[in-house]
Design an enzyme around this catalytic site. Structure first.
Site, PDB file in Angstrom:
ATOM      1  N   GLU A  31      39.760 -80.960  56.579  1.00 21.29           N
ATOM      2  CA  GLU A  31      38.563 -81.349  57.341  1.00 21.29           C
ATOM      3  C   GLU A  31      37.852 -80.126  57.912  1.00 21.29           C
ATOM      4  OE1 GLU A  31      37.124 -84.299  57.482  1.00 21.29           O
ATOM      5  OE2 GLU A  31      38.676 -84.945  56.071  1.00 21.29           O
TER       6      GLU A  31
ATOM      7  N   SER B  74      46.244 -65.708  43.035  1.00 15.77           N
ATOM      8  CA  SER B  74      45.415 -66.716  42.372  1.00 15.77           C
ATOM      9  C   SER B  74      45.623 -66.808  40.863  1.00 15.77           C
ATOM     10  CB  SER B  74      43.937 -66.452  42.672  1.00 15.77           C
ATOM     11  OG  SER B  74      43.633 -66.794  44.006  1.00 15.77           O
TER      12      SER B  74
ATOM     13  N   HIS C  69      42.427 -81.293  43.442  1.00 15.84           N
ATOM     14  CA  HIS C  69      43.046 -80.008  43.117  1.00 15.84           C
ATOM     15  C   HIS C  69      42.828 -79.014  44.256  1.00 15.84           C
ATOM     16  CE1 HIS C  69      44.361 -76.471  40.949  1.00 15.84           C
ATOM     17  NE2 HIS C  69      43.232 -75.881  41.280  1.00 15.84           N
ATOM     18  N   SER C  70      41.621 -78.969  44.778  1.00 16.49           N
ATOM     19  CA  SER C  70      41.275 -78.114  45.905  1.00 16.49           C
ATOM     20  C   SER C  70      39.989 -78.663  46.511  1.00 16.49           C
ATOM     21  CB  SER C  70      41.077 -76.657  45.460  1.00 16.49           C
ATOM     22  OG  SER C  70      39.885 -76.534  44.696  1.00 16.49           O
TER      23      SER C  70
END
Length: 484
Positions: free
Chosen positions: A161, A247, A376-377
């Site tokens: 959020e 990453s 996923h993100s």
């Protein structure tokens, strides 16, 4: 006469080899072992006499011994000399070990008739299926496991959020995979090294990384252990033996094998646990790492989170094999498939895998099945490629946190009051941590240039001064809270 002498010498030679005088494995014993290996029932028991889950292939650890049959030049010359005049030897002494001959032309099937079974301890209602096939957990450990699973879940919701509010730039949740995070972390020792992918913050939470430290990293302030050089959720903690998240997919796997080999060389009573998603197993680094680990016999646990999706690509479009677990055999690695929504099953499998990895100095592959409930993100909208009903089913009916709660409540270790107090406390801590992290000063520009060279070369000194001058000349184009 000459032919009789040759045949006699051949008989003596093979009897000599059968008796083991040349240090070669008895071929008949290898045949019996091989047959039992291939005839293992897919409905094998889930545990041994010590309550530990079996690996998937066979019911004896001897079946998994790394078979390094040693051949010598002398014996190969001897084999060539003593040729069976009745049609040739029954096995080929080839580099790597003896290979039996057969007159049957049989191709290895592309897949087994039945899928590899999935080890579990708790059913969907949180009841123990069998009483002796898992690692027994003390009350204190069970409560910490559940508390951390709830904390991880709440942390994901609140940080997600916060990203939607523009307070952080990126976030990625572990919703649906809390049991893999906490169950695996609880099974490891603090001395074990963890090389994560990016969906394993629970392992760091379990080891004592605070909510404030999580907030500092996500907001990139000067208190971040990674000096704010990485994007959010790329945690690192030397104190907790948790290597930095990277990453690029699967690059941590070969590095993890190297770290495990160093533990082996130093004789440490520890192993490496490295994580990867199902999509990451399509990367070349996964296969290189598996082979690397098997050949070097490194004490490492590969933990694959098979959550059904590689971003928007479903597993049926990623590979044709029976998931990930079957790939272990191809590299000579012991493997097991576990219910990733069952924290006790994950704990038991990883604890047993750790014992094997250290005591036997070998790699282990664990495939944990747990559906990815979240997107996923924050850069993804998974409703574009899967139904809301599908997501909701896994979120409610197969929720790993709810399942574990039912188990500890049945044991009398948790109640509604505990739940309310814990959730209220965690929410308060998280909101406070974000506020503090937002007010904490950002790192200096100097951090972009340091920690690479012992003495900064002249060209980088010039670049640093140019950057400072540009920021001073155009202050409105740069964040005001970054010290120049």
């Amino acid at each position: 006469m000459a032919n009789w002498v040759i045949r006699s010498r051949t008989i003596v030679h093979h009897l000599h080899k059968k008796m083991g005088s040349l240090g070669i494995l008895n071929l008949s014993s290898w045949n019996s072992t091989s047959n039992s290996f291939h005839s293992s029932s897919p409905t094998m028991p889930l545990g041994d006499n010590h309550g530990r889950p079996h690996a998937i292939f066979g019911d004896s650890a001897t079946h998994f011994a790394v078979r390094r049959f040693k051949s010598t030049e002398a014996e190969r010359e001897s084999d060539a000399e003593y040729i069976n005049q009745d049609g040739g030897d029954q096995a080929l002494d080839f580099p790597g070990g003896k290979v039996e001959f057969t007159s049957e032309m049989n191709f290895i099937t592309e897949s087994a008739d039945k899928r590899v079974p999935c080890y579990r301890v708790l059913d969907d209602n949180g009841e123990v299926i069998v009483s002796n096939n898992f690692v027994q957990v003390r009350k204190e450990v069970a409560i910490k496991m559940y508390s951390d699973m709830v904390t991880l879940q709440m942390m994901d919701n609140i940080f997600y959020e916060a990203q939607r509010q523009g307070r952080i730039s990126f976030y990625l949740t572990t919703l649906g995979e809390e049991a893999i995070n906490i169950g695996s972390a609880a099974a490891l020792s603090a001395d074990d090294l963890v090389l994560p992918q990016y969906r394993e913050p629970g392992a760091l939470l379990w080891r004592g990384f605070t909510l404030q430290e999580f907030a500092n990293q996500c907001l990139g302030n000067k208190e971040d252990k990674g000096k704010a050089r990485q994007m959010p959720i790329h945690y690192v903690s030397k104190k907790h033996n948790y290597f930095a998240v990277s990453s690029p997919i699967a690059t941590q796997l070969p590095q993890a094998v190297g770290a495990a080999y160093s533990l082996k060389m130093e004789g440490k009573n520890a192993c490496v646990a490295t994580y990867i998603g199902d999509g990451g197993t399509s990367e070349g680094d996964f296969h290189a790492a598996m082979n690397f680990a098997a050949v070097l016999e490194a004490p490492i646990i590969f933990i694959c989170r098979n959550n059904g999706w590689a971003i928007s690509t479903p597993i049926e479009e990623q590979f044709r094999s029976d998931g990930i677990v079957v790939r272990g055999r191809a590299y000579g690695i012991r493997s097991i498939r576990v219910d990733g929504s069952d924290a006790l099953a994950v704990l038991s499998a990883i604890r047993t895998a750790r014992e094997m990895a250290i005591s036997e100095q070998r790699p282990i592959l664990v495939e944990a099945l747990a559906y990815r409930v979240g997107h996923h993100s924050t850069s993804d909208d998974s409703t574009k490629y899967r139904s809301v009903n599908e997501i909701e089913y896994w979120k409610t009916a197969r929720n790993p946190v709810n399942r574990f709660r039912k188990w500890i409540e049945r044991n009398g270790w948790w109640c509604d009051k505990d739940e309310t107090e814990h959730r209220s406390s965690v929410k308060k801590q998280l909101l406070q941590a974000i506020q503090i992290a937002e007010k904490t000063e950002k790192p200096s520009i100097e951090g972009l240039f340091s920690d690479v060279y012992d003495h900064l070369p002249s060209n980088l000194q010039e670049q640093e001064e140019q950057l400072r001058e540009t920021i001073r000349s155009h202050p409105k184009d740069y964040p005001s809270d970054v010290p120049v």
